[in-house]
Structure formats: structure tokens, C-alpha cells
Design an enzyme around this catalytic site. Structure first.
Site, PDB file in Angstrom:
ATOM      1  N   TYR A 146      29.912 -48.031 -24.457  1.00  0.00           N
ATOM      2  CA  TYR A 146      30.611 -48.832 -25.478  1.00  0.00           C
ATOM      3  C   TYR A 146      30.533 -48.130 -26.835  1.00  0.00           C
ATOM      4  CZ  TYR A 146      31.926 -53.084 -28.077  1.00  0.00           C
ATOM      5  OH  TYR A 146      32.550 -54.006 -28.890  1.00  0.00           O
ATOM      6  N   GLY A 206      12.610 -59.656 -24.978  1.00  0.00           N
ATOM      7  CA  GLY A 206      11.576 -59.069 -25.830  1.00  0.00           C
ATOM      8  C   GLY A 206      10.801 -60.178 -26.526  1.00  0.00           C
ATOM      9  N   GLY A 208      11.766 -61.469 -29.358  1.00  0.00           N
ATOM     10  CA  GLY A 208      12.715 -62.262 -30.142  1.00  0.00           C
ATOM     11  C   GLY A 208      12.647 -61.981 -31.630  1.00  0.00           C
ATOM     12  N   THR A 211      16.772 -58.739 -34.962  1.00  0.00           N
ATOM     13  CA  THR A 211      17.656 -59.585 -35.775  1.00  0.00           C
ATOM     14  C   THR A 211      19.128 -59.296 -35.487  1.00  0.00           C
ATOM     15  OG1 THR A 211      17.867 -58.054 -37.647  1.00  0.00           O
ATOM     16  CG2 THR A 211      15.958 -59.565 -37.658  1.00  0.00           C
TER      17      THR A 211
END
Ligand code: UDP
Length: 312
Positions: A146, A206, A208, A211
């Protein structure tokens, strides 16, 4: 009356964009292969006489028997689980597909806008990300199908400007959410909302602490329209996104609060090459387009949650 081609027009952002363009009185031709796009997304405009839908894969050259004035080129897989599952298709859509659509633009002398991505910055070492930052991308990693495809698409777009003096505009879209995000899309907001309203475990990858900055879809569409129709945006590369930054854990707790869900949080393995931080610097968008997002996260989430519940 001006004609506009939208590739990927049956997708999440594309369908909101098509609706806004039809409402403004343009003739809209929407091309989509319906791999992640859905005809239901177009139900409000599918019967409008100024709207035409063509099911087509832009990897093949596209011939249209109509003069095109503007092109919004959005077609691509866009969520990490999908673009990794369909990695070769993602590479081909953004390379061969972008070439085919740039050729349509060149033959029609149409203004060409491509939606690129914050992924071109990779796992950024500069924070927040300005358009002048060259990025920190793993060229052979699992996200490269991507990231590198979009970087190639940007490069090809700029060469059409240099070689053919084509009027081009590049938007780097940061995480966007809202109604019509598919429940199985695999992105964080759609996953968390779907899980919360069905009392399923909320899957944080993970710890968290990574961000993201989330932009509501109506703000994004407003920015895309300004980018296309503001003559000062010619040849520009501009970030569009909401600069309010949240950890993924914060996003999970906000969604739990807004849904009143009893879901538990479970922690799963962090995907490979998952960017640690992401926040757009939108100084350029403010200056050139006079654009900034208006919808705060909680407000946008409430509308999105309502849509997910109504769809259930
Ligand atoms: N994520 C998560 N749980 C999920 C889906 C995603 O914790 O169920 C995390 C993911 O690892 C990433 C962030 O949320 O750090 C945003 O992921 P998303 O797939 O929405 O888009 P990205 O910004 O990575 O392209």
C-alpha cells in the site's frame, strides 16, 4: 454541465463524495469494481439522472465516450487487513490503475485529484507530519504493497504534471471514519464500534499506546471538494485529516463510554510495521484551502455508532 469521474465511488469516502457532487449539480460517473465498495452505499443517488455507475476494474484501460472535466481518483483497497490480503491487486490498482486514469485525464485535459495516504510517511520520525517530510517507510514490509504503491502513484501523478502540464492535486488522507465504514473493514473505529454494540471483546493491538488522529467523513469530503475546486491547489500536495490525536486505548474507552457497552478489553499482538504515532500538520490546508475539520471525535463517533446500530 461539468462531468466528473470518481474512481472508487462506491466505497466509504467515495460514496459520500459522489452524493455531495450530485447535490452540487454535477454529472457524476462513478467507476468501482465493487471489491470493497457496495452498491447500497449509492442508494440515495443511483437513480438520479445525473449519476451513472459503471462496474469496472481500472487495472484495464478505461474508455469513456464522454468529455470529463474533473477526476477524483480514489480507487484502492485502503484498510490494512484488506490491502494485505489483496496485496498484488493493491499494487496494480495504484500503479497500472493510476496510469490508466491519468491517461483519461490527459486525453480530456481534466483536473486530476488523487487520494494518497498518511501511510506515505510510514512510521514517521517527524511529528506531526508535514507534507515536506519524506517519510520512514519499509519498502519491502507487509504494508509496502500500500505505502509504496501510493508513493509510486504520487510520483506518476507529478510526472504527468511535469511532462504534460496536467492540472493535478494530491491529497494525503489521514484516518477517516463515519457512516458506511463496513463492519468487517478491519479498521480500528469500525472494529471497536461493532465489538462494543455486540458486547464482543474490544481488540486492542499491542499496548494501545500508538496514536492516530481521526477525521469525520463530512469534514474529509469538504476538504476534497476544496482541493479540487480551489485553483490555488493546482500542483499541490496537501494533508487532510483531523489533528486531534488519541491513543488507541483512549479511542477504545471513548467508544465504550458512548455505547454504554459491557465489552471487555483484550490485548492482541501488534501487527508488523504498525506506525507508532500519526497526526497531520494541516497548516497548508488551512492556508491554501481555508479548510479545517469541524467535527470533534465524540460527535462524529455518536453519528457513526447510530449508523452501525441502524444497520444491525
Ligand atoms: N487497531 C487495534 N485494534 C483493532 C484494529 C486496529 O488496536 O481492532 C490498531 C492498529 O494496530 C493501529 C490503529 O489501531 O495501530 C489503527 O489501525 P487501522 O487499521 O484503523 O489503520 P492504520 O492507521 O493502521 O492504517
Amino acid at each position: 454541465m461539468k462531468s466528473i469521474l470518481v474512481t472508487g465511488g462506491a466505497g466509504f469516502i467515495g460514496s459520500h463524495l459522489c452524493k455531495a457532487l450530485v447535490k452540487k449539480g454535477y454529472k457524476v460517473i462513478c467507476v468501482d469494481n465493487l471489491k470493497t465498495g457496495k452498491i447500497e452505499n449509492l442508494k440515495e443517488i443511483i437513480n438520479n439522472r445525473n449519476f451513472k455507475f459503471i462496474k469496472y476494474n481500472i487495472i484495464k484501460p478505461l474508455k469513456l465516450n464522454k468529455k470529463i472535466n474533473y477526476i477524483f481518483h480514489l480507487a484502492s483497497y485502503a484498510s490494512p487487513p484488506y490491502y494485505q490480503k489483496y496485496s498484488i491487486e493493491t499494487l496494480m490498482t495504484n500503479s497500472a490503475g493510476t496510469y490508466n486514469i491519468l491517461e483519461v485525464a490527459r486525453k480530456n485535459k481534466a483536473t486530476f485529484l488523487i487520494t494518497s495516504t498518511s501511510e506515505v510517511y510510514g512510521d514517521p520520525k517527524e511529528h506531526p507530519q508535514k507534507e515536506s517530510y519524506w517519510g520512514n517507510v519499509n519498502p519491502v514490509g507487509v504494508r509496502s504493497c500500500y505505502d509504496e504503491a501510493k508513493r509510486f502513484a504520487e510520483s506518476l501523478t507529478m510526472e504527468y504534471m511535469r511532462k504534460y502540464n496536467l492540472d493535478v492535486r494530491i491529497v494525503r488522507i489521514f484516518n477517516t471514519y463515519g457512516p458506511r465504514l463496513q463492519k468487517d473493514d478491519g479498521r480500528v473505529i469500525s472494529n471497536f464500534i461493532y465489538q462494543a454494540i455486540n458486547n464482543l471483546p474490544i481488540t486492542i493491538y499491542g499496548k494501545g499506546m500508538q496514536t492516530r488522529s481521526f477525521c469525520y467523513v463530512s469534514d474529509m469530503v469538504g476538504g476534497l471538494l476544496k482541493m479540487m475546486f480551489n485553483k490555488n491547489a493546482r500542483g499541490q500536495i496537501i494533508n487532510l485529516g483531523n489533528p486531534d490525536e488519541f491513543t488507541i486505548k483512549e479511542a477504545a474507552y471513548i467508544i465504550l463510554k458512548l455505547t454504554g457497552s459491557k465489552s471487555k478489553i483484550v490485548y492482541k499482538k501488534l501487527p508488523e510495521d504498525d506506525p507508532t504515532r500519526r497526526r497531520p500538520d494541516i497548516t497548508k490546508a488551512k492556508k491554501i484551502l481555508n479548510w479545517k475539520p469541524e467535527i470533534k471525535l465524540e460527535e462524529g463517533l455518536k453519528a457513526t455508532i447510530k449508523w452501525f446500530k441502524d444497520e444491525k
